[in-house]
Design a protein around this motif. Structure first.
Motif, PDB file in Angstrom:
ATOM      1  N   LYS A   1       0.832  -1.208   0.000  1.00  7.16           N
ATOM      2  CA  LYS A   1       0.000   0.000   0.000  1.00  7.16           C
ATOM      3  C   LYS A   1       0.868   1.260   0.000  1.00  7.16           C
ATOM      4  CE  LYS A   1      -3.871  -2.075   2.573  1.00  7.16           C
ATOM      5  NZ  LYS A   1      -4.581  -2.080   3.882  1.00  7.16           N
ATOM      6  N   SER A   2       1.929   1.236   0.802  1.00  2.49           N
ATOM      7  CA  SER A   2       2.819   2.402   0.872  1.00  2.49           C
ATOM      8  C   SER A   2       3.546   2.623  -0.447  1.00  2.49           C
ATOM      9  CB  SER A   2       3.830   2.218   2.011  1.00  2.49           C
ATOM     10  OG  SER A   2       3.190   2.266   3.263  1.00  2.49           O
ATOM     11  N   LEU A   3       3.970   1.547  -1.076  1.00  8.60           N
ATOM     12  CA  LEU A   3       4.659   1.665  -2.360  1.00  8.60           C
ATOM     13  C   LEU A   3       3.718   2.217  -3.428  1.00  8.60           C
ATOM     14  CD1 LEU A   3       6.673  -1.697  -2.339  1.00  8.60           C
ATOM     15  CD2 LEU A   3       7.538   0.606  -1.863  1.00  8.60           C
ATOM     16  N   GLU A   4       2.461   1.818  -3.377  1.00 13.85           N
ATOM     17  CA  GLU A   4       1.477   2.355  -4.321  1.00 13.85           C
ATOM     18  C   GLU A   4       1.259   3.846  -4.085  1.00 13.85           C
ATOM     19  OE1 GLU A   4      -2.151   0.142  -4.942  1.00 13.85           O
ATOM     20  OE2 GLU A   4      -1.177  -1.724  -4.321  1.00 13.85           O
ATOM     21  N   GLU A   5       1.230   4.248  -2.828  1.00 13.69           N
ATOM     22  CA  GLU A   5       1.072   5.674  -2.515  1.00 13.69           C
ATOM     23  C   GLU A   5       2.254   6.476  -3.045  1.00 13.69           C
ATOM     24  OE1 GLU A   5      -0.186   6.806   1.481  1.00 13.69           O
ATOM     25  OE2 GLU A   5      -0.785   4.730   1.840  1.00 13.69           O
ATOM     26  N   LEU A   6       3.453   5.954  -2.877  1.00 12.41           N
ATOM     27  CA  LEU A   6       4.642   6.640  -3.398  1.00 12.41           C
ATOM     28  C   LEU A   6       4.568   6.745  -4.922  1.00 12.41           C
ATOM     29  CD1 LEU A   6       7.451   5.049  -1.180  1.00 12.41           C
ATOM     30  CD2 LEU A   6       6.559   7.383  -1.045  1.00 12.41           C
TER      31      LEU A   6
ATOM     32  N   GLY B   1       4.447  10.099  -7.732  1.00 16.07           N
ATOM     33  CA  GLY B   1       5.424  10.332  -8.787  1.00 16.07           C
ATOM     34  C   GLY B   1       6.635   9.422  -8.783  1.00 16.07           C
ATOM     35  N   ALA B   2       6.771   8.577  -7.770  1.00 14.14           N
ATOM     36  CA  ALA B   2       7.920   7.667  -7.709  1.00 14.14           C
ATOM     37  C   ALA B   2       7.816   6.608  -8.806  1.00 14.14           C
ATOM     38  CB  ALA B   2       7.984   6.992  -6.341  1.00 14.14           C
ATOM     39  N   ARG B   3       8.948   6.282  -9.405  1.00 14.21           N
ATOM     40  CA  ARG B   3       8.978   5.278 -10.468  1.00 14.21           C
ATOM     41  C   ARG B   3      10.104   4.252 -10.298  1.00 14.21           C
ATOM     42  NH1 ARG B   3       4.774   7.045 -10.673  1.00 14.21           N
ATOM     43  NH2 ARG B   3       3.591   7.961 -12.396  1.00 14.21           N
ATOM     44  N   LYS B   4      11.187   4.628  -9.641  1.00 15.88           N
ATOM     45  CA  LYS B   4      12.328   3.714  -9.495  1.00 15.88           C
ATOM     46  C   LYS B   4      12.509   3.357  -8.024  1.00 15.88           C
ATOM     47  CE  LYS B   4      14.814   5.115 -13.669  1.00 15.88           C
ATOM     48  NZ  LYS B   4      16.120   5.490 -14.238  1.00 15.88           N
ATOM     49  N   PHE B   5      12.232   2.096  -7.711  1.00 18.63           N
ATOM     50  CA  PHE B   5      12.222   1.643  -6.321  1.00 18.63           C
ATOM     51  C   PHE B   5      13.320   0.622  -6.055  1.00 18.63           C
ATOM     52  CE2 PHE B   5       7.909   2.920  -7.337  1.00 18.63           C
ATOM     53  CZ  PHE B   5       7.438   3.539  -6.187  1.00 18.63           C
ATOM     54  N   ILE B   6      13.979   0.761  -4.900  1.00 13.23           N
ATOM     55  CA  ILE B   6      14.877  -0.262  -4.370  1.00 13.23           C
ATOM     56  C   ILE B   6      14.286  -0.667  -3.033  1.00 13.23           C
ATOM     57  CG2 ILE B   6      17.231  -0.899  -3.782  1.00 13.23           C
ATOM     58  CD1 ILE B   6      17.140   2.396  -5.233  1.00 13.23           C
ATOM     59  N   VAL B   7      13.671  -1.823  -2.983  1.00  9.36           N
ATOM     60  CA  VAL B   7      12.975  -2.279  -1.781  1.00  9.36           C
ATOM     61  C   VAL B   7      13.752  -3.447  -1.177  1.00  9.36           C
ATOM     62  CG1 VAL B   7      10.798  -3.089  -0.803  1.00  9.36           C
ATOM     63  CG2 VAL B   7      10.791  -1.601  -2.825  1.00  9.36           C
ATOM     64  N   PHE B   8      14.209  -3.266   0.037  1.00 17.25           N
ATOM     65  CA  PHE B   8      15.018  -4.293   0.686  1.00 17.25           C
ATOM     66  C   PHE B   8      14.154  -5.249   1.502  1.00 17.25           C
ATOM     67  CE2 PHE B   8      18.264  -1.339  -0.433  1.00 17.25           C
ATOM     68  CZ  PHE B   8      19.411  -2.100  -0.593  1.00 17.25           C
ATOM     69  N   GLY B   9      14.497  -6.518   1.379  1.00 16.27           N
ATOM     70  CA  GLY B   9      13.899  -7.516   2.241  1.00 16.27           C
ATOM     71  C   GLY B   9      14.571  -7.470   3.602  1.00 16.27           C
TER      72      GLY B   9
ATOM     73  N   LYS C   1       2.141   1.023 -13.939  1.00 11.16           N
ATOM     74  CA  LYS C   1       2.768   1.228 -15.239  1.00 11.16           C
ATOM     75  C   LYS C   1       3.872   2.293 -15.169  1.00 11.16           C
ATOM     76  CE  LYS C   1       0.012  -1.733 -17.116  1.00 11.16           C
ATOM     77  NZ  LYS C   1       0.533  -3.080 -17.441  1.00 11.16           N
ATOM     78  N   GLY C   2       5.004   1.949 -15.764  1.00 11.02           N
ATOM     79  CA  GLY C   2       6.133   2.869 -15.792  1.00 11.02           C
ATOM     80  C   GLY C   2       7.046   2.754 -14.591  1.00 11.02           C
ATOM     81  N   SER C   3       6.670   1.908 -13.633  1.00  9.97           N
ATOM     82  CA  SER C   3       7.483   1.746 -12.425  1.00  9.97           C
ATOM     83  C   SER C   3       8.416   0.545 -12.551  1.00  9.97           C
ATOM     84  CB  SER C   3       6.589   1.568 -11.194  1.00  9.97           C
ATOM     85  OG  SER C   3       5.852   2.738 -10.937  1.00  9.97           O
ATOM     86  N   THR C   4       9.580   0.665 -11.943  1.00  9.04           N
ATOM     87  CA  THR C   4      10.565  -0.416 -11.917  1.00  9.04           C
ATOM     88  C   THR C   4      10.946  -0.702 -10.477  1.00  9.04           C
ATOM     89  OG1 THR C   4      11.460   0.286 -14.054  1.00  9.04           O
ATOM     90  CG2 THR C   4      12.829  -1.186 -12.725  1.00  9.04           C
TER      91      THR C   4
END
Length: 359
Positions: free
Chosen positions: A204-209, A213-221, A268-271
């Protein structure tokens, strides 16, 4: 005396920059969200007991300053920002960080923060992941548009789409909530159910970001929590690690990876690239490049707590995996950052150089 201190600090920063694998191109900004692994000093400005703005924390930070980072020097987020030629990303709670025209990013991370509100209630920390996203919303809607370079909304949208959004969250939901016998969480949820709960909240938080306008994410486990000194002490394990804890965390990481794949298709457009300190931690434990992988460099009660104020830490801090009862040393942070920056196997499917080149 002040001038000498300033000169030494400048020299230390210069030497640090010269020793890093700097890249010729960089994201416009890096925005950091998470917990103590990447807190750059936000807890200094919160009414909360959990702080690290005292020696020996920061003993290897340029100038030997205890900035509020929960390690002896830099975090992996610091290394990443420096290697891209950016400044050290300032904590959002420091009022000085928004007094000038800062377009290079902010750090919203806070030690003892979690994905679940219940986790934050344990330590009375107001900076849950949801709250951190709220603060970023304010940055996007109020602070950044007030800067001359972002009077044009298109310019702001363009820079946000190219910026990096680094997230490290979830460890405290296990350490301070699920595996705490004082709470009924583990009785109410099996490991699969709890992992689903956490991944849903993070999603949910990643969708809000993304909506901001956020598009390039580095999400750590989550790393090998079962191998931290505090867990080894509490669970009285005779083996290297408490594998029951590691297995629960592994479930979370697997579900997070699947969630990021899903978000790649729906947003769409997010990595999304996933950082996996779990695998790196296992590699270090099995084939240690560190001389000491169980005991902390400093900390009260032989791994039971944080470093005591003005405690004398171990001499060779590059030989230790852990700085205190649960946090890694600068050397461990640097190893994770390097593997993620331009290596393979830790940040997948793209390392950060590849993510930078992604259009």
């Amino acid at each position: 005396m002040a001038k000498t201190t300033l000169t030494l600090l400048t020299l230390a920063l210069l030497l640090l920059l010269l020793s890093t694998p700097a890249h010729s191109t960089s994201p416009p900004a890096i925005y950091v969200f998470g917990d103590s692994a990447v807190d750059a000093g936000n807890n200094n400005f919160l009414d909360i007991e959990i702080k690290s703005n005292f020696a020996p924390y920061g003993i290897d930070y340029p100038g030997g300053v205890a900035t509020g980072r929960f390690t002896n020097g830099l975090t992996f987020a610091d290394f990443i920002s420096q290697w891209f030629g950016l400044m050290l990303i300032p904590p959002i709670m420091d009022g000085h960080s928004t007094q000038g025209a800062n377009t290079k990013g902010f750090n919203y991370a806070s030690a003892a923060a979690g994905l679940l509100p219940k986790t934050c209630e344990v330590t009375k920390n107001p900076m849950s992941m949801g709250k951190q996203v709220e603060l970023f919303t304010k940055t996007v809607n109020e602070y950044l548009p007030s800067l001359p370079m972002y009077k044009d909304k298109a310019a702001l949208s363009s820079d946000l789409s190219k910026s990096f959004f680094l997230v490290h969250m979830g460890s405290n939901d296990y350490m301070l909530n699920y595996f705490d016998p004082n709470f009924s969480t583990a009785k109410e949820h099996n490991p699969e159910q709890f992992a689903d709960l956490l991944v849903t909240e993070l999603g949910k938080s990643l969708e809000e970001l993304s909506n901001l306008g956020a598009r390039k994410f580095i999400v750590f486990g989550i790393g090998l929590l079962g191998c931290t000194p505090v867990v080894i002490d509490k669970m009285k394990v005779e083996t290297k690690c408490a594998e029951s804890v590691n297995e629960a965390v592994k479930i979370f990481n697997t579900k997070l990876e699947a969630k990021l794949v899903q978000l790649c298709s729906t947003l769409k457009g997010s990595t999304f690239t996933m950082g996996n300190p779990y695998n790196l931690g296992r590699e270090v434990m099995d084939n240690p490049g560190f001389k000491e992988t169980r005991k902390p460099c400093c900390g009260s009660g032989d791994g039971k707590g944080p470093c005591s104020r003005n405690q004398v830490p171990c001499q060779d801090r590059t030989a230790y995996k852990f700085w205190d009862f649960t946090h890694p040393t600068q050397a461990t942070h640097e190893l994770l950052a390097k593997k993620c920056f331009d290596g393979t196997g830790v940040c997948t499917p793209l390392n950060l150089i590849e993510l930078m080149q992604k259009i």
